[in-house]
Design an enzyme around this catalytic site. Structure first.
Site, PDB file in Angstrom:
ATOM      1  N   ASP A  21       8.882  60.291  34.927  1.00  0.00           N
ATOM      2  CA  ASP A  21       8.780  61.690  35.349  1.00  0.00           C
ATOM      3  C   ASP A  21       7.602  61.880  36.304  1.00  0.00           C
ATOM      4  O   ASP A  21       6.594  61.173  36.198  1.00  0.00           O
ATOM      5  CB  ASP A  21       8.605  62.580  34.104  1.00  0.00           C
ATOM      6  N   HIS A  38      10.794  59.830  44.891  1.00  0.00           N
ATOM      7  CA  HIS A  38      11.764  58.978  44.190  1.00  0.00           C
ATOM      8  C   HIS A  38      11.742  57.557  44.771  1.00  0.00           C
ATOM      9  O   HIS A  38      11.823  56.573  44.040  1.00  0.00           O
ATOM     10  CB  HIS A  38      13.174  59.562  44.304  1.00  0.00           C
ATOM     11  N   SER A  66      19.814  62.168  34.595  1.00  0.00           N
ATOM     12  CA  SER A  66      20.381  62.811  33.407  1.00  0.00           C
ATOM     13  C   SER A  66      21.596  63.668  33.791  1.00  0.00           C
ATOM     14  O   SER A  66      21.784  64.005  34.965  1.00  0.00           O
ATOM     15  CB  SER A  66      19.325  63.700  32.733  1.00  0.00           C
ATOM     16  N   ARG A  72      20.226  69.918  40.295  1.00  0.00           N
ATOM     17  CA  ARG A  72      19.203  69.954  41.358  1.00  0.00           C
ATOM     18  C   ARG A  72      19.865  70.248  42.716  1.00  0.00           C
ATOM     19  O   ARG A  72      21.087  70.114  42.850  1.00  0.00           O
ATOM     20  CB  ARG A  72      18.496  68.591  41.418  1.00  0.00           C
ATOM     21  N   LEU A 132      16.120  39.386  30.131  1.00  0.00           N
ATOM     22  CA  LEU A 132      15.803  40.804  29.926  1.00  0.00           C
ATOM     23  C   LEU A 132      17.011  41.647  30.325  1.00  0.00           C
ATOM     24  O   LEU A 132      17.663  41.357  31.333  1.00  0.00           O
ATOM     25  CB  LEU A 132      14.590  41.163  30.802  1.00  0.00           C
ATOM     26  N   ARG A 195       7.893  66.025  25.990  1.00  0.00           N
ATOM     27  CA  ARG A 195       9.189  66.322  25.387  1.00  0.00           C
ATOM     28  C   ARG A 195      10.136  65.161  25.642  1.00  0.00           C
ATOM     29  O   ARG A 195       9.841  64.254  26.417  1.00  0.00           O
ATOM     30  CB  ARG A 195       9.757  67.646  25.897  1.00  0.00           C
TER      31      ARG A 195
HETATM   32  C1  FPP Z   1      11.898  62.403  37.521  1.00  0.00           C
HETATM   33  O1  FPP Z   1      10.912  62.941  38.379  1.00  0.00           O
HETATM   34  C2  FPP Z   1      12.602  61.286  38.176  1.00  0.00           C
HETATM   35  C3  FPP Z   1      13.957  61.223  38.367  1.00  0.00           C
HETATM   36  C4  FPP Z   1      14.880  62.286  37.925  1.00  0.00           C
HETATM   37  C5  FPP Z   1      14.588  60.091  39.073  1.00  0.00           C
HETATM   38  C6  FPP Z   1      13.990  58.758  38.790  1.00  0.00           C
HETATM   39  C7  FPP Z   1      14.639  57.751  39.655  1.00  0.00           C
HETATM   40  C8  FPP Z   1      14.001  56.726  40.270  1.00  0.00           C
HETATM   41  C9  FPP Z   1      12.572  56.430  40.144  1.00  0.00           C
HETATM   42  C10 FPP Z   1      14.820  55.798  41.068  1.00  0.00           C
HETATM   43  C11 FPP Z   1      15.093  54.604  40.205  1.00  0.00           C
HETATM   44  C12 FPP Z   1      16.173  53.805  40.765  1.00  0.00           C
HETATM   45  C13 FPP Z   1      16.664  52.724  40.137  1.00  0.00           C
HETATM   46  C14 FPP Z   1      17.836  52.028  40.695  1.00  0.00           C
HETATM   47  C15 FPP Z   1      16.085  52.235  38.876  1.00  0.00           C
HETATM   48  P1  FPP Z   1      11.062  64.463  38.825  1.00  0.00           P
HETATM   49  O2  FPP Z   1      11.875  64.500  40.069  1.00  0.00           O
HETATM   50  O3  FPP Z   1      11.617  65.249  37.686  1.00  0.00           O
HETATM   51  O4  FPP Z   1       9.573  64.858  39.107  1.00  0.00           O
HETATM   52  P2  FPP Z   1       8.893  66.294  38.893  1.00  0.00           P
HETATM   53  O5  FPP Z   1       8.976  66.576  37.418  1.00  0.00           O
HETATM   54  O6  FPP Z   1       7.493  66.064  39.359  1.00  0.00           O
HETATM   55  O7  FPP Z   1       9.644  67.273  39.727  1.00  0.00           O
END
Ligand code: FPP
Length: 247
Positions: A21, A38, A66, A72, A132, A195
């Site tokens: 997050d 991201h 999710s 979004r 793994l 959470r």
């Molecule tokens: C949450 O941060 C992050 C996500 C919903 C996406 C996570 C995905 C990646 C890191 C890419 C991974 C890719 C692979 C193939 C493993 P947020 O956007 O909710 O951040 P915020 O709470 O600061 O808005």
């Protein structure tokens, strides 16, 4: 003394789950678009993967998208899906070279074709790897998974293959997306939010929870080591009292 040398290899968690997050907030701090956060988040995935290989962790589950994330803005959802496709395509040979198996939990049927196809190809190509399991939670929510498991069990009962009185914890665990994977001993969430956000609700019944203020793109190998050291300093009682554990 380095963090790595403080870790007892005999007592490493076999399964670590992570709620990644803070990508959006990290990007905002840098004056960039959320998608940049991201993309840099993928670097953190690489770091954590290397740390897990080093420690001999057997399963790593990452909450990547999710069922609620569809809400979004379209631009962000499309960008995230493209990032998944690109990342999986770019990393497949390195995963394979490191004997890592790619798996997923969640409703794959609801993913865009390109994402589902790339994922399926990578899962097929790495399915015999056994150092793994990298498990991506994609189009995932724990309530969806629990409902899905309940349907599988109900269908078995309907078909006369299962007696309702024989349904127990094990029946249920096996009906989840990956019935062969043990529950995570350690769940990490970054970005200071405390959470669970509909993640692995069944599996984390006895997991140790570790919350850190670090935003996901800033999470490095050493941060994972710190989480594991913290985990190793806890007493896991599973409902017993301290004295029983030391007997
Ligand atoms: C949450 O941060 C992050 C996500 C919903 C996406 C996570 C995905 C990646 C890191 C890419 C991974 C890719 C692979 C193939 C493993 P947020 O956007 O909710 O951040 P915020 O709470 O600061 O808005």
């Amino acid at each position: 003394m380095s963090l790595l040398s403080q870790i007892n290899r005999e007592k490493c968690p076999k399964h670590i789950a992570i709620i990644m997050d803070g990508n959006g907030r990290w990007a905002k701090q840098q004056g960039e678009m959320r998608l940049f956060g991201h993309a840099i988040g993928v670097e953190a995935v690489r770091e954590v993967l290397k740390a897990c290989v080093e420690l001999g962790v057997r399963h790593l589950t990452l909450y990547a998208f999710s069922t609620e994330n569809w809400n979004r803005p379209k631009e962000e959802v499309d960008g995230l899906m493209n990032l998944m496709v690109e990342t999986i395509a770019n990393e497949i040979s390195e995963l394979d070279e490191n004997n890592i198996r790619l798996r997923s939990i969640g409703d794959r049927s609801g993913l865009p074709d390109a994402c589902r196809n790339e994922l399926t190809t990578a899962m097929e190509a790495t399915k015999t790897n056994d150092s793994l399991d990298l498990i991506l939670a994609l189009n995932y929510s724990a309530r969806w998974e629990i409902v899905d498991a309940t349907k599988k069990i109900a269908n078995k009962v309907k078909a006369g293959e299962l007696n309702p009185s024989d349904i127990d914890d094990e029946t249920f665990s096996k009906a989840l997306c990956l019935g062969d994977v043990p529950d995570p001993e350690l769940l990490i969430r970054t970005s200071g939010e405390c959470r669970i956000s509909n993640f692995m609700l069944w599996q984390i019944a006895y997991s140790e929870l570790y919350f850190t203020d670090k935003l996901w793109p800033d999470f490095k190998r050493e941060d994972l080591y710190e989480a594991v050291i913290d985990y190793q300093n806890r007493e896991r009682r599973f409902g017993q009292v301290s004295e029983q554990l030391n007997d």
